[in-house]
Every structure is written in C-alpha cells, then in structure tokens.
Scaffold this active site. Structure first.
Site, mmCIF file in Angstrom:
data_model
loop_
_atom_site.group_PDB
_atom_site.id
_atom_site.type_symbol
_atom_site.label_atom_id
_atom_site.label_comp_id
_atom_site.label_asym_id
_atom_site.label_seq_id
_atom_site.Cartn_x
_atom_site.Cartn_y
_atom_site.Cartn_z
ATOM 1 N N ARG A 46 0.841 -1.206 0.000
ATOM 2 C CA ARG A 46 0.000 0.000 0.000
ATOM 3 C C ARG A 46 0.874 1.254 0.000
ATOM 4 O O ARG A 46 0.541 2.257 -0.613
ATOM 5 C CB ARG A 46 -0.967 0.003 1.203
ATOM 6 C CG ARG A 46 -1.783 1.299 1.316
ATOM 7 C CD ARG A 46 -3.075 1.146 2.122
ATOM 8 N NE ARG A 46 -2.869 0.484 3.395
ATOM 9 C CZ ARG A 46 -2.361 1.060 4.501
ATOM 10 N NH1 ARG A 46 -2.040 2.340 4.493
ATOM 11 N NH2 ARG A 46 -2.198 0.368 5.607
ATOM 12 N N TYR A 99 -17.505 16.101 -14.985
ATOM 13 C CA TYR A 99 -17.768 14.659 -14.967
ATOM 14 C C TYR A 99 -18.797 14.327 -13.869
ATOM 15 O O TYR A 99 -18.714 14.846 -12.747
ATOM 16 C CB TYR A 99 -16.454 13.911 -14.724
ATOM 17 C CG TYR A 99 -16.640 12.422 -14.709
ATOM 18 C CD1 TYR A 99 -16.908 11.728 -15.888
ATOM 19 C CD2 TYR A 99 -16.601 11.693 -13.527
ATOM 20 C CE1 TYR A 99 -17.120 10.370 -15.888
ATOM 21 C CE2 TYR A 99 -16.801 10.322 -13.517
ATOM 22 C CZ TYR A 99 -17.061 9.671 -14.703
ATOM 23 O OH TYR A 99 -17.279 8.322 -14.692
ATOM 24 N N ASP A 171 -8.803 17.928 -14.716
ATOM 25 C CA ASP A 171 -9.059 16.570 -15.185
ATOM 26 C C ASP A 171 -8.689 16.555 -16.663
ATOM 27 O O ASP A 171 -9.357 17.182 -17.483
ATOM 28 C CB ASP A 171 -10.547 16.236 -14.963
ATOM 29 C CG ASP A 171 -10.918 14.825 -15.395
ATOM 30 O OD1 ASP A 171 -10.237 14.274 -16.285
ATOM 31 O OD2 ASP A 171 -11.905 14.275 -14.861
ATOM 32 N N LYS A 196 -9.461 5.245 -19.533
ATOM 33 C CA LYS A 196 -9.770 5.683 -20.884
ATOM 34 C C LYS A 196 -8.533 5.526 -21.783
ATOM 35 O O LYS A 196 -8.013 4.435 -21.879
ATOM 36 C CB LYS A 196 -10.303 7.112 -20.835
ATOM 37 C CG LYS A 196 -11.330 7.352 -19.688
ATOM 38 C CD LYS A 196 -12.619 6.574 -19.850
ATOM 39 C CE LYS A 196 -13.515 6.557 -18.623
ATOM 40 N NZ LYS A 196 -13.822 7.841 -18.018
HETATM 41 C C1 LIG Z 1 -14.283 8.254 -16.749
HETATM 42 C C2 LIG Z 1 -13.933 9.611 -16.270
HETATM 43 C C3 LIG Z 1 -13.676 9.841 -14.910
HETATM 44 C C4 LIG Z 1 -13.790 8.774 -13.847
HETATM 45 O O1 LIG Z 1 -12.876 7.757 -14.049
HETATM 46 P P1 LIG Z 1 -13.095 6.244 -13.503
HETATM 47 O O2 LIG Z 1 -11.840 5.584 -13.919
HETATM 48 O O3 LIG Z 1 -14.328 5.733 -14.175
HETATM 49 O O4 LIG Z 1 -13.265 6.333 -12.036
HETATM 50 C C5 LIG Z 1 -13.321 11.123 -14.530
HETATM 51 N N1 LIG Z 1 -13.248 12.130 -15.428
HETATM 52 C C6 LIG Z 1 -13.512 11.943 -16.732
HETATM 53 C C7 LIG Z 1 -13.415 13.100 -17.670
HETATM 54 C C8 LIG Z 1 -13.859 10.684 -17.206
HETATM 55 O O5 LIG Z 1 -14.128 10.505 -18.499
#
Ligand SMILES: *Cc1c(COP(=O)(O)O)cnc(C)c1O
Length: 380
Positions: A46, A99, A171, A196
């Site tokens: 961890r 998001y 983000d 993604k």
């Molecule tokens: C998918 C996504 C998230 C969240 O990510 P997870 O891996 O599903 O927790 C946050 N911000 C954006 C822009 C996303 O497309």
C-alpha cells in the site's frame, strides 16, 4: 526525446533486478527486511510497490513538466484523493460541465465535510474571477468537457488562480498527456482516468495524478497511503503496457475523429456536431492554442430520440457502452447513460437533447468507420 520514444524509453521500463524488458508483476503485499534498523525502498505494497512505482514514474515522465506521479484504483479514487486534501471551510470553483462522478462527490458528499463549491460557466474567464471568495482555495476544470466538448482556456484560468494564490486542478482525461500539456500552462495538479485512453483497451479501471508541486506531492503521498485507494499491481502492469502504444492509438483515433466530424457536419440528418477540431466549434481558437488536435471524442445531435435509437440499431462497428478511450469505437447515449439521473428540464437546458449521441473513436480503419456511420444515418 519526442513523445512516442518517451512512451517506450522515457522512464524505468526495464526491471533493475533482472533486466526484464517488461516490468514484472510484483504480486506481493509485503517485502522481507534484511535489517530491521535499515530503511529499504519497499516495505508494504500500500505504501509502495515496484510495479506501481514504474507506472507512477511513467506518468510523471510523459505528463510534460510533471515530477511526481500517483496511481489509484479508479479515476474517481484519484479525484477524491486530490479533493479531500481540502478542509472544512474551504471553497472551490469548478466548471459547470463536469464529470458526473465528480459532480456527485462535491454535491452530495462534500457538504458533510464543510467544503463549499461554486460552479461557473467554464468558457467565461470573468466568471472564474468573480467566483473567488476569501476562503477560495482552488480552481477545478475539465477541457474539453463531457459530452458537449466545451472548451476552457487553461492558461487563462490558471493565470487568474496564480494571481490569487489558488491551486489549479485539471481533469485531463479527454486529451491525455499527449495532446494537451496542462502543467506547462500553469496547472498544478493533473488527474487522468487511465481507464480511458492511457490504458486504452477497455480492460482496466484506473486513475493517475501528476504534479510538479512538492507540497502537493507530499500531501498526495500521505493521502494515497492513508485513504488506501491504490491501484492494484496487476492493473498497474496492464496500464504500463497499454500506455506504450498510446501515441499510435491516439494518432489513428484523432485522424478518424476529425474525418468523422467533417462527415457529420455536412450530413443533412445531423443537426449539430460538437468537436473542438472543427472551425465551427465556439472554442476552436482556444482549443487550437492549447491542444495538438481535436481529440478522439465527439458528440452529434440527430432529430430526436427515435432517430437516435434507429442509429444505434443500425451501426455495426462501434460498440454501444458507457466509457470511452478504448481501441474499439464506443457509442454512448447520454440521456440513458451518463445523464440518466439529471432531471429532464435541467438536462435539456444543458444541451443534452434526446437526439444527442457521443462517439469515442477507436483505432479501426477510418474508411470502415465512415462507411458504417454513413449507412446508419441513411436508415433514419
Ligand atoms: C471516466 C472519467 C472519470 C472517472 O474515471 P473512472 O476511472 O471511471 O473512475 C473522470 N473524469 C472523466 C473526464 C472521465 O471521463
């Protein structure tokens, strides 16, 4: 070193112990200590694990200007770990097109912790400035936004933050470290849902954070350890592997996305296309200044919900799913997926109409994608 080379050689990609060309999966929770008085790099997974360490060094290397990387169990674990660095009484300013998970976190959970949030029209720099209060600590943005791809001026927002001694958090999921370099534009902390494009194969949920600020790095290091939302070893290994081909994947996907956006823009069955690579997009000039191309995600609007349903039924190449950024093209329907919980009038006010479809463009041949979308449009 240029980007594709950096993805293959720009960080510890070879195992120090054995020379293995792929960092091994150090599938262990703990590490034998030869001497209880001597420190050693790894003691408990961890706190740190060699496979995770390689990924964390990797993301810090490929995010231009980054010095510290952190890997989490999901994009949301990354976002939560960053945002829970704030305290009771703090105020944050956030883009209104945000998001859904982040919105729910700050809207439903943060009031209990006494962390206040103001949402602003992200495209209007004056709105960011005006939202600042005596207790404001940070700006939080996402550009392009989901699913309407609105564009925020990163340097503009970060500049206002700097003048007011605020942190800027971004983000960067949609553009990846390849197409946009937020740290060089004044952002302090960049978050990616590695689920993604970074991993890119629709087989892992993961989140990454990069900063070039030592104070933030220390806080994140502590929070990662005590909240414990670390990315598991096997998933670190998969993201490390997926990341190596991101350059080639993004090149193919963005080339196709541009061609698809141009096709849709000129198609009589399509009311509207949202893609920051099109000169008709209101944020085109700003996006062009801060990103290498329009990216691999676009949205478009058909006449109504029935037209959208016919279109989903007629396509044969993309899969229909939530998520984005995979090797396969992914069609999403915001009304019943990402925005299912948003009341209808609010959703419509945001521009999420019944005819709206989002497409994450994969790495299939451009001609096959164009052909499939065209034949599906002909059926509606
Ligand atoms: C998918 C996504 C998230 C969240 O990510 P997870 O891996 O599903 O927790 C946050 N911000 C954006 C822009 C996303 O497309």
């Amino acid at each position: 070193m240029k980007f594709n080379t950096k993805l293959i050689h720009g960080y510890p990609v070879i195992d120090k112990e054995t020379g293995a060309a792929s960092i091994p999966l150090y599938q262990t929770s703990t590490f034998h200590q030869n001497d209880i008085d001597q420190g050693q790099p790894f003691t408990y997974s961890r706190f740190g694990n060699p496979t995770r360490d390689a990924l964390e060094k990797g993301i810090a290397a490929i995010e231009t200007g980054g010095t510290h990387g952190f890997a989490f169990a999901s994009g949301m674990a990354a976002i939560t770990t960053v945002l829970l660095s704030f305290s009771k009484g703090d105020h944050l300013v956030m883009c209104q097109n945000i998001y859904g998970g982040t919105f729910q976190l700050v809207q439903e959970v943060f009031p209990r912790f006494g962390i206040e949030v103001t949402f602003v029209d992200e495209t209007n720099l004056a709105a960011w400035q005006e939202a600042i209060q005596a207790n404001t600590k940070a700006f939080y943005l996402e550009t392009p936004s989901n699913p309407l791809l609105s564009i925020t001026d990163i340097e503009g927002v970060a500049g206002i933050a700097k003048q007011n001694q605020l942190t800027t958090i971004m983000d960067g999921t949609f553009m990846t470290p390849q197409l946009q370099e937020p740290l060089t534009l004044g952002v302090d902390v960049v978050i990616h849902s590695a689920t993604k494009f970074l991993n890119g194969h629709s087989d892992v949920i993961a989140g990454l954070v990069v900063t070039n600020n030592n104070t933030w790095a220390e806080t994140l290091h502590t929070n990662q350890k005590v909240f414990g939302g670390i990315l598991g070893t096997e998933d670190c290994w998969l993201v490390l592997r997926g990341m190596k081909t991101m350059g080639l994947r993004m090149a193919q996907s963005t080339k196709s996305a541009q061609a698809i956006a141009e096709l849709l823009e000129n198609h009589p069955k399509v009311n509207r296309v949202y893609y920051p690579g099109l000169p008709s997009h209101p944020g085109y000039a700003t996006h062009k200044k801060q990103a290498k191309n329009g990216g691999a995600v676009l949205s478009f609007e058909l006449a109504d919900g029935q037209a959208a349903r016919n279109f989903f039924n007629a396509t044969t190449v993309p899969i229909t799913a939530v998520s984005l950024g995979g090797v396969e093209s992914i069609l999403s329907y915001p009304v019943t997926m990402s925005h299912a919980c948003v009341p209808e009038n609010e959703r419509l006010a945001q521009g999420i109409t019944d005819g709206l479809i989002r497409l994450s463009v994969g790495i299939e041949d451009t001609e096959d994608l164009l052909h499939d979308l065209q034949q599906a449009l002909n059926t509606i």
